[in-house]
Design a protein around this motif. Structure first.
Motif, PDB file in Angstrom:
ATOM      1  N   TYR A  79       0.835  -1.209   0.000  1.00 19.82           N
ATOM      2  CA  TYR A  79       0.000   0.000   0.000  1.00 19.82           C
ATOM      3  C   TYR A  79       0.863   1.250   0.000  1.00 19.82           C
ATOM      4  N   GLU A  80       1.903   1.186   0.845  1.00 18.26           N
ATOM      5  CA  GLU A  80       2.762   2.358   1.016  1.00 18.26           C
ATOM      6  C   GLU A  80       3.439   2.714  -0.312  1.00 18.26           C
ATOM      7  N   ASN A  81       3.895   1.690  -1.016  1.00 18.94           N
ATOM      8  CA  ASN A  81       4.550   1.913  -2.299  1.00 18.94           C
ATOM      9  C   ASN A  81       3.577   2.506  -3.319  1.00 18.94           C
ATOM     10  N   LEU A  82       2.363   1.988  -3.325  1.00 19.53           N
ATOM     11  CA  LEU A  82       1.327   2.499  -4.236  1.00 19.53           C
ATOM     12  C   LEU A  82       1.089   3.995  -3.980  1.00 19.53           C
ATOM     13  N   LEU A  83       1.015   4.368  -2.722  1.00 16.62           N
ATOM     14  CA  LEU A  83       0.786   5.778  -2.395  1.00 16.62           C
ATOM     15  C   LEU A  83       1.941   6.641  -2.872  1.00 16.62           C
ATOM     16  N   SER A  84       3.158   6.181  -2.618  1.00  8.90           N
ATOM     17  CA  SER A  84       4.281   7.043  -2.958  1.00  8.90           C
ATOM     18  C   SER A  84       4.428   7.181  -4.479  1.00  8.90           C
ATOM     19  N   ILE A  85       4.143   6.122  -5.225  1.00 12.79           N
ATOM     20  CA  ILE A  85       4.222   6.237  -6.696  1.00 12.79           C
ATOM     21  C   ILE A  85       3.083   7.130  -7.225  1.00 12.79           C
ATOM     22  N   THR A  86       1.894   7.011  -6.669  1.00  7.25           N
ATOM     23  CA  THR A  86       0.773   7.843  -7.128  1.00  7.25           C
ATOM     24  C   THR A  86       1.064   9.324  -6.872  1.00  7.25           C
ATOM     25  N   TYR A  87       1.657   9.582  -5.716  1.00  7.51           N
ATOM     26  CA  TYR A  87       2.092  10.934  -5.342  1.00  7.51           C
ATOM     27  C   TYR A  87       3.081  11.463  -6.394  1.00  7.51           C
ATOM     28  N   ASP A  88       4.058  10.622  -6.722  1.00 14.33           N
ATOM     29  CA  ASP A  88       5.055  11.023  -7.721  1.00 14.33           C
ATOM     30  C   ASP A  88       4.415  11.225  -9.093  1.00 14.33           C
ATOM     31  N   CYS A  89       3.402  10.403  -9.417  1.00 18.43           N
ATOM     32  CA  CYS A  89       2.683  10.556 -10.701  1.00 18.43           C
ATOM     33  C   CYS A  89       2.053  11.944 -10.776  1.00 18.43           C
ATOM     34  N   LEU A  90       1.461  12.377  -9.665  1.00 23.76           N
ATOM     35  CA  LEU A  90       0.838  13.702  -9.642  1.00 23.76           C
ATOM     36  C   LEU A  90       1.871  14.775  -9.971  1.00 23.76           C
ATOM     37  N   TYR A  91       3.013  14.721  -9.300  1.00 27.83           N
ATOM     38  CA  TYR A  91       4.020  15.769  -9.519  1.00 27.83           C
ATOM     39  C   TYR A  91       4.677  15.652 -10.899  1.00 27.83           C
ATOM     40  N   ALA A  92       4.774  14.427 -11.416  1.00 32.44           N
ATOM     41  CA  ALA A  92       5.304  14.249 -12.776  1.00 32.44           C
ATOM     42  C   ALA A  92       4.368  14.903 -13.789  1.00 32.44           C
ATOM     43  N   GLY A  93       3.060  14.772 -13.538  1.00 30.67           N
ATOM     44  CA  GLY A  93       2.070  15.415 -14.412  1.00 30.67           C
ATOM     45  C   GLY A  93       2.141  16.926 -14.306  1.00 30.67           C
TER      46      GLY A  93
END
Ligand code: MF3
Ligand code: CO
Length: 276
Positions: free
Chosen positions: A120-134
């Motif tokens: 779960y923790e990994n999913l959150l951190s990647i989704t967070y990074d996806c937002l900033y990448a966008g």
């Protein structure tokens, strides 16, 4: 409807609303503990927004009857606040919009409740990074598809599923304006980005496949495979030059999250001392 570009003055007003969403989410964060219900969290958000001279934008939108959307674990977005009790190990997305001075701000954050699975923790951190990448791609001369592609590429690099049925959107006097901002797409596709574009970028990323289902309540979107999903959202403005301005803020949310962790640690330490 065409895309409505905003002046710098209008961007400042949307910023005021967006910052209030951040403060509201921070307030909700301070209550995000095992034992609280999602309906109680919604009431906390509603009270806070109104105490600050604003209106919860979601309330009344297409007959929606709450101030927030609260989506737990395999719920992706549009979870209805209910008597559901939050428990240790849950991931909880809280999505809030406020209208102040006639302008909307929209932002969402996914919280970890206590100790959470590494998955779960990994999913959150990647989704967070996806937002900033966008967000990084929201500059004059790029196209909306460049934002979409940045989100999708990062998520798929980690073999996550990118939700397609729901998308980001323009923000202004209305919650949902043109253009759509999908979380998947080709580089160089979609509308050209001009200064004054204000959009909500909101990756919804699944640990498993991209497939979704809607519950019979007519709102809640869940993963088809029942695996967890995460959601982060910022309202941002494209500036005449340089990087975009992030109008909402996670700063106060993250302070509240850290304080929560600290308090939990202090309480645990005390319990250990008692036992000894
Ligand atoms: N942030 C969500 C969105 O942008 C919230 C809309 S939910 C509703 O679409 F309750 F307002 F419908
Ligand atoms: Co939104």
């Amino acid at each position: 409807m065409e895309i409505v570009y905003k002046t710098l003055e209008e961007i400042d007003l949307i910023k005021e609303s967006s910052l209030l969403v951040g403060k509201t989410l921070a307030n909700v964060a301070s209550f995000m503990k095992p034992g609280i219900t999602t309906l109680e969290l919604d009431a906390i958000a509603n009270d806070f927004i109104r105490a600050n001279g604003a209106i919860p934008t979601f309330y009344g939108y297409r007959e929606y009857r709450f101030s927030s959307c609260i989506s737990v674990n395999s719920e992706i977005v549009h979870g209805l606040p209910s008597k559901r009790v939050i428990k240790e190990g849950d991931i909880v997305s809280v999505d809030i919009g406020v209208t102040k001075n006639g302008w909307v701000g929209d932002s969402a954050y996914t919280f970890m409740v206590g100790e959470v699975d590494d998955e779960y923790e990994n999913l959150l951190s990647i989704t967070y990074d996806c937002l900033y990448a966008g967000i990084e791609m929201a500059i004059v001369g790029n196209r909306v598809g460049d934002i979409s592609n940045a989100v999708q590429s990062l998520a798929q690099k980690h073999r996550y599923g990118v939700v397609r049925e729901l998308v980001g959107h323009g923000v202004g006097k209305n919650l949902h304006e043109k253009p759509d901002v999908p979380n998947f797409g080709k580089k160089g596709s979609g509308p050209l980005i001009h200064a004054g574009l204000v959009i909500a970028i909101e990756p919804m990323i699944n640990a498993g496949t991209k497939e979704v289902k809607q519950l019979r309540d007519g709102w809640t979107i869940v993963t088809a495979d029942n695996k967890p999903s995460a959601h982060f959202e910022h309202t941002i403005a494209v500036m005449p030059e340089g990087p975009p301005q992030i109008l909402s803020s996670f700063e106060e949310i993250e302070k509240a999250v850290d304080l929560n962790k600290e308090l939990t640690r202090v309480v645990k330490d005390r319990q250990i001392k008692k036992v000894n």
